[in-house]
Design a protein around this motif. Sequence first.
Motif, PDB file in Angstrom:
ATOM      1  N   ARG A   1       1.199  -1.169  -0.108  1.00 62.42           N
ATOM      2  CA  ARG A   1       0.332   0.211  -0.061  1.00 62.42           C
ATOM      3  C   ARG A   1       0.984   1.066   0.311  1.00 62.42           C
ATOM      4  O   ARG A   1       0.174   2.199  -0.669  1.00 62.42           O
ATOM      5  N   ASN A   2       2.106   0.815   0.850  1.00 62.77           N
ATOM      6  CA  ASN A   2       3.141   2.215   0.450  1.00 62.77           C
ATOM      7  C   ASN A   2       3.385   2.526  -1.375  1.00 62.77           C
ATOM      8  O   ASN A   2       4.329   3.472  -0.649  1.00 62.77           O
ATOM      9  N   GLY A   3       3.595   1.676  -1.777  1.00 63.60           N
ATOM     10  CA  GLY A   3       4.169   2.043  -3.783  1.00 63.60           C
ATOM     11  C   GLY A   3       4.590   0.823  -3.776  1.00 63.60           C
ATOM     12  O   GLY A   3       4.929   1.053  -5.473  1.00 63.60           O
ATOM     13  N   TYR A   4       5.356  -0.151  -2.867  1.00 60.66           N
ATOM     14  CA  TYR A   4       6.328  -0.845  -3.592  1.00 60.66           C
ATOM     15  C   TYR A   4       6.016  -2.267  -4.107  1.00 60.66           C
ATOM     16  O   TYR A   4       4.597  -2.477  -3.444  1.00 60.66           O
ATOM     17  N   ASP A   5       6.418  -2.397  -5.274  1.00 58.39           N
ATOM     18  CA  ASP A   5       5.535  -4.038  -6.147  1.00 58.39           C
ATOM     19  C   ASP A   5       6.345  -4.789  -5.859  1.00 58.39           C
ATOM     20  O   ASP A   5       5.830  -5.451  -5.822  1.00 58.39           O
ATOM     21  N   ASN A   6       7.204  -5.108  -5.188  1.00 58.15           N
ATOM     22  CA  ASN A   6       7.989  -6.436  -4.875  1.00 58.15           C
ATOM     23  C   ASN A   6       8.044  -6.293  -3.659  1.00 58.15           C
ATOM     24  O   ASN A   6       9.818  -5.334  -2.855  1.00 58.15           O
ATOM     25  N   VAL A   7       7.767  -6.996  -2.382  1.00 66.34           N
ATOM     26  CA  VAL A   7       8.252  -6.234  -1.155  1.00 66.34           C
ATOM     27  C   VAL A   7       8.372  -7.975  -1.074  1.00 66.34           C
ATOM     28  O   VAL A   7       7.155  -8.868  -0.692  1.00 66.34           O
ATOM     29  N   TYR A   8       9.693  -8.221  -0.289  1.00 60.76           N
ATOM     30  CA  TYR A   8      10.131  -9.571   0.009  1.00 60.76           C
ATOM     31  C   TYR A   8      10.558  -9.994   1.284  1.00 60.76           C
ATOM     32  O   TYR A   8      11.319  -8.542   2.404  1.00 60.76           O
TER      33      TYR A   8
ATOM     34  N   PHE B   1       8.723 -16.092  -0.464  1.00 61.14           N
ATOM     35  CA  PHE B   1       7.992 -15.688   0.046  1.00 61.14           C
ATOM     36  C   PHE B   1       8.020 -13.743   0.402  1.00 61.14           C
ATOM     37  O   PHE B   1       8.851 -13.212   0.311  1.00 61.14           O
ATOM     38  N   ARG B   2       6.957 -13.884  -0.576  1.00 63.20           N
ATOM     39  CA  ARG B   2       7.059 -11.983  -1.027  1.00 63.20           C
ATOM     40  C   ARG B   2       5.851 -11.721  -1.630  1.00 63.20           C
ATOM     41  O   ARG B   2       4.733 -12.885  -1.764  1.00 63.20           O
ATOM     42  N   LEU B   3       5.186 -10.547  -1.686  1.00 63.13           N
ATOM     43  CA  LEU B   3       4.410  -9.995  -2.313  1.00 63.13           C
ATOM     44  C   LEU B   3       4.893  -9.270  -3.573  1.00 63.13           C
ATOM     45  O   LEU B   3       5.839  -8.284  -3.664  1.00 63.13           O
ATOM     46  N   LEU B   4       4.084  -9.535  -4.160  1.00 66.81           N
ATOM     47  CA  LEU B   4       3.898  -8.686  -5.858  1.00 66.81           C
ATOM     48  C   LEU B   4       2.807  -8.195  -6.200  1.00 66.81           C
ATOM     49  O   LEU B   4       1.651  -8.671  -6.029  1.00 66.81           O
ATOM     50  N   SER B   5       3.218  -7.118  -7.076  1.00 67.81           N
ATOM     51  CA  SER B   5       1.670  -6.134  -6.878  1.00 67.81           C
ATOM     52  C   SER B   5       1.679  -6.806  -8.701  1.00 67.81           C
ATOM     53  O   SER B   5       2.905  -7.841  -9.377  1.00 67.81           O
ATOM     54  N   ARG B   6       0.871  -6.507  -8.938  1.00 66.60           N
ATOM     55  CA  ARG B   6      -0.034  -6.902 -10.420  1.00 66.60           C
ATOM     56  C   ARG B   6       0.710  -6.953 -11.578  1.00 66.60           C
ATOM     57  O   ARG B   6       0.998  -7.464 -12.326  1.00 66.60           O
ATOM     58  N   ARG B   7       1.469  -5.006 -11.527  1.00 70.93           N
ATOM     59  CA  ARG B   7       2.034  -5.259 -12.390  1.00 70.93           C
ATOM     60  C   ARG B   7       3.446  -5.821 -12.723  1.00 70.93           C
ATOM     61  O   ARG B   7       4.175  -6.478 -13.801  1.00 70.93           O
TER      62      ARG B   7
ATOM     63  N   SER C   1      14.156 -10.682  -9.127  1.00 72.86           N
ATOM     64  CA  SER C   1      14.976  -9.373  -9.318  1.00 72.86           C
ATOM     65  C   SER C   1      15.050  -8.920 -10.648  1.00 72.86           C
ATOM     66  O   SER C   1      15.373  -7.634 -10.722  1.00 72.86           O
ATOM     67  N   TRP C   2      14.938  -9.754 -11.562  1.00 73.30           N
ATOM     68  CA  TRP C   2      15.352  -9.037 -12.554  1.00 73.30           C
ATOM     69  C   TRP C   2      14.377  -7.865 -13.539  1.00 73.30           C
ATOM     70  O   TRP C   2      14.414  -7.232 -14.944  1.00 73.30           O
ATOM     71  N   ILE C   3      13.090  -8.020 -13.190  1.00 72.64           N
ATOM     72  CA  ILE C   3      12.382  -7.144 -13.103  1.00 72.64           C
ATOM     73  C   ILE C   3      11.879  -6.218 -13.118  1.00 72.64           C
ATOM     74  O   ILE C   3      11.495  -5.359 -13.515  1.00 72.64           O
ATOM     75  N   GLY C   4      12.939  -5.992 -12.348  1.00 74.61           N
ATOM     76  CA  GLY C   4      13.361  -4.728 -11.074  1.00 74.61           C
ATOM     77  C   GLY C   4      12.154  -3.700 -10.537  1.00 74.61           C
ATOM     78  O   GLY C   4      10.612  -4.623  -9.963  1.00 74.61           O
ATOM     79  N   PHE C   5      11.431  -2.986 -10.684  1.00 69.53           N
ATOM     80  CA  PHE C   5      10.432  -2.415  -9.546  1.00 69.53           C
ATOM     81  C   PHE C   5      10.815  -2.274  -8.879  1.00 69.53           C
ATOM     82  O   PHE C   5      11.465  -2.936  -8.001  1.00 69.53           O
ATOM     83  N   PRO C   6      10.063  -0.733  -8.172  1.00 70.56           N
ATOM     84  CA  PRO C   6      10.690  -0.699  -6.415  1.00 70.56           C
ATOM     85  C   PRO C   6       9.629  -1.715  -5.693  1.00 70.56           C
ATOM     86  O   PRO C   6       9.385  -2.642  -5.288  1.00 70.56           O
TER      87      PRO C   6
END
Length: 306
Positions: free
Chosen positions: A109-116, A155-161, A181-186
């Motif tokens: 919700r804070n805007g991260y796409d890849n929360v590991y 174990f992580r959360l990924l955003s839709r994009r 990691s390869w896909i990048g994003f915040p």
Amino acid sequence: MLSIIIPAYNEEEVLEEFYRRISDSLINIDLPYELIFVNDGSRDRTLSLLTNLTQQDERVVVIDLSRNFGKEIAVSAGIDFARGEAVVIIDADLQDPPEVIPELIEQWRNGYDNVYARRSSRDGESIIKKITSYLFYRVIGGMTHIDIPADTGDFRLLSRRAVDALKQLPERNRFMKGLYSWIGFPSIAVNYRRDPRYAGTTKWNYWKLWNFALEGITSFTEVPLKLASYVGGLIAFAAFCYGMYIIVNTLYFGNDVPGYPSLIVTILFLGGIQLIFIGILGEYLGRAFAEVKQRPLYFINKVIKK
Ligand code: UDP
Ligand code: MG
């Protein structure tokens, strides 16, 4: 909606406890969710337990794969199926505590796409496993440009994009840690304590771990292939210097002893080096072969839900 993907292979001993704990952890998130269990060809009661769960709870979906494909592919199957705006990947054996999920959601919700989730302790793991895993991250970190964070798993959360990006990576040899990691994003880490397995046994052994490490290295760097030219160059240079020495030495002092020892050493040494690099070529070629065959990643036997 939140989609939670749980790969499960012979997990009959933990599933009920897992379901209880994850449901408890998700009570207070104000989001609808779906629990996508991927049954990865289990040979125990896993599938029937999961089928019971779908009867009790309509948020549970079971994807039954046609055979055991391995965790990485099971996770990919779940990812293809997930509809949520955010997707969480978690092991069934309770080594990844479900109680951490609300924290992952908060960072999303804070805007991260890849929360590991990053483990701050590795309870119940042997010292050899700790050392080899440390070395693995050092080696792969030194050879690639992508940052693969140490001490993180699936174990992580990924955003839709982020999920949509992952789905575009078609490779058959799926070294997931690298792909995330390869896909990048915040991206951001959330620390947690990794518990020992709740019950049952790990499906890993050192041979599998070694192959997993090879998978990671060959999927993400060509350094080993390039090594051949450098090592070859060095050896050629050394051989040239030695040759000059022998010529000069023979001119001045004559040659009274035939050079059997130096000959055999050179032959054995070069033979060894050549075999090593043929082996490295083979590792890459084998993987290229798997990709060229263009086989589908998995087959689904059936999808079970209420
Ligand atoms: N798993 C799977 N397919 C396999 C092996 C494992 O779906 O071929 C699942 C397993 O059920 C568990 C997760 O992957 O939910 C992690 O497996 P395990 O605990 O054996 O690995 P470790 O935690 O030791 O790395
Ligand atoms: Mg485990």
